[in-house]
Design a protein around this motif. Structure first.
Motif, PDB file in Angstrom:
ATOM      1  N   LYS A  16     -31.292 -25.511  11.656  1.00 19.46           N
ATOM      2  CA  LYS A  16     -30.782 -24.604  12.645  1.00 19.46           C
ATOM      3  C   LYS A  16     -29.368 -25.084  13.164  1.00 19.46           C
ATOM      4  O   LYS A  16     -28.789 -24.161  13.820  1.00 19.46           O
ATOM      5  N   SER A  27     -26.073 -19.461  13.032  1.00 17.50           N
ATOM      6  CA  SER A  27     -25.684 -18.051  13.176  1.00 17.50           C
ATOM      7  C   SER A  27     -24.603 -17.762  12.172  1.00 17.50           C
ATOM      8  O   SER A  27     -24.284 -16.635  11.944  1.00 17.50           O
ATOM      9  N   VAL A  28     -23.936 -18.835  11.424  1.00 17.28           N
ATOM     10  CA  VAL A  28     -22.968 -18.478  10.511  1.00 17.28           C
ATOM     11  C   VAL A  28     -23.542 -18.817   9.176  1.00 17.28           C
ATOM     12  O   VAL A  28     -22.678 -18.966   8.211  1.00 17.28           O
TER      13      VAL A  28
END
Length: 470
Positions: free
Chosen positions: A132, A136-137
């Motif tokens: 995790k 997001s990238v």
């Protein structure tokens, strides 16, 4: 799917464009090549062969049945195996690891590995991070992908990162490039003809959903015509720079890179040769062949005796110029029949690791090659009464290291009387990676990578080199 031709064309140092097209390789995707490590170059190291062999003990190895036995604990904890003496004073290991015991001075044993994410994949063993982190990238990259990025070169004649994990490494995509993008994926050759590895039913479904292009064949693909390949090459060359700049996926750059990398691999033939055991000295090959070959494994997810040769394949790939090789030995997910399963799989680890270390030492490679063997977590100290197995135990796990010029013949860390918790010298996954990077000549707290947002990211945000091994 990439195809290589096992013929003289692989051994030519150069070939015409048309000959290259006839070999059918311009359409490849899914792997990376890399030049010498940038950090080594900055340090003035020339023609270095420093490398990593990362052995994933797939499923979660039981520390108390391997390197941290508790013979004084109650029977439901100590289990069925007895400790045996080693060639290191005061150190005892499991009776199922007699070769490692006889060569314990060549290994460092971590009994206090902590920080497990507690999930069934190899990503933490590939990167030090949880999946995790920076998701997001694209997530954090595996160590092998970092090596590729530091100074990738399409002219390299072998990939810098090769993933020959079967099982969780492939299905769960553990050896992934993260935010570095598809140009730095590992080279993932198809080794199914060399090593049979049955997946659990659920994982078979995951693999099926991945499609058919997740591995690379080393056989000629006759379906790729010259005209088709020439059209594809022309199309690629006509893509303008603006379109490449706005391609957020990175696939355009990756295709350019892969097309060039294929030439280097094809003309050198190193990869195909490394994968061909017939080119190995018969005496050397015999060392990686178990003397007693049992019948097919009782447990269908357990490796067969031939899996010892995975360690030989790793050595051959390193000799061919690969910087990071990841293999897996399965299956340590012993929720049931823990001891019967270990009787089948621990001899493979025992034979493979010791033969690899001895082989590298005799070839003068051991100081340059670091070996780490570990899994995603340990297993419960208490045996579950119904199935005779051990379940997941993220609180503590084992790791075994060798080579890399490290001070071996020692134990790091200590657990309590039931192997339930660390009471001395906890070691995080990132501490191990700090050590691996150091052995490659890289300071992970000084070198940065630029993420998709344009921000620099240190290779490790935490973790310190294990000074006991210095």
């Amino acid at each position: 799917m990439l195809s290589f031709k096992s013929s003289n064309i692989q051994r030519h140092q150069a070939c015409s464009r048309r000959t290259f097209l006839q070999a059918g390789v311009l359409g490849l995707t899914g792997f990376t090549l890399a030049d010498l490590l940038r950090a080594e170059e900055q340090a003035g190291v020339r023609a270095s062969s420093k490398a990593i062999i990362n052995v994933h003990l797939d499923g979660g190895p039981p520390h108390m049945d391997m390197i941290d036995l508790k013979p004084e604990a109650p029977a439901e904890i100590r289990g069925e195996f007895q400790p045996i003496a080693t060639n290191v004073s005061g150190l005892k290991l499991c009776e199922m690891l007699p070769r490692i015991a006889a060569n314990a001075n060549q290994f460092a044993f971590i009994r206090s590995l902590v920080g497990s994410a507690g999930v069934h994949d190899a990503f933490q063993c590939q990167s030090g991070f949880r999946k995790k982190d920076m998701l997001s990238v694209g997530g954090r990259p595996a160590l092998g992908s970092v090596i590729s990025k530091l100074k990738g070169s399409p002219q390299d004649r072998a990939p810098s990162f090769v993933d020959i994990m079967q099982g969780r490494g492939l299905v769960r995509n553990s050896a992934r490039p993260g935010f570095l993008g598809p140009a730095h994926q590992p080279f993932r050759p198809d080794i199914s003809e060399l090593f049979k590895r049955e997946l659990e039913k659920g994982m078979q479904g995951e693999l099926k959903r991945l499609g058919t292009d997740h591995q690379v064949s080393l056989k000629l693909n006759p379906s790729l015509s010259i005209q088709r390949l020439e059209n594809r090459t022309t199309l690629l060359s006509e893509l303008d720079s603006i379109r490449r700049q706005v391609d957020a996926s990175g696939m355009m750059d990756a295709m350019d890179r892969f097309s060039q990398q294929a030439v280097s691999i094809l003309t050198s033939g190193r990869m195909a040769d490394a994968m061909d055991f017939s080119k190995e000295d018969p005496a050397s090959l015999a060392r990686y062949t178990p003397l007693s070959r049992k019948a097919d494994p009782r447990f269908y997810t357990t490796e067969g005796p031939d899996a010892v040769k995975k360690f030989l394949l790793a050595r051959r790939l390193i000799e061919a110029g690969v910087r990071c090789v990841s293999i897996s030995i399965s299956d340590f997910d012993t929720h049931s029949s823990n001891f019967d399963r270990l009787r089948q799989i621990l001899p493979i680890v025992d034979h493979g690791l010791t033969t690899l270390v001895t082989d590298l030492e005799e070839r003068g490679m051991l100081d340059d090659v670091t070996i780490v063997a570990w899994g995603e977590f340990g297993r419960t100290p208490r045996i579950n009464s119904k199935k005779g197995g051990r379940d997941h135990w993220p609180r503590v796990g084992p790791a075994i290291l060798a080579g890399g010029g490290m001070q071996t013949g020692q134990v790091i860390g200590k657990t309590d009387r039931t192997a339930s918790a660390v009471i001395q010298r906890p070691v995080d996954y990132k501490d191990v990676f700090a050590t691996l990077y150091h052995n490659l000549g890289i300071d992970p707290h000084a070198v940065t990578l630029i993420d998709p947002r344009g921000r620099p990211q240190y290779l490790l945000d935490e973790g310190q080199r294990l000074m006991e091994l210095a």
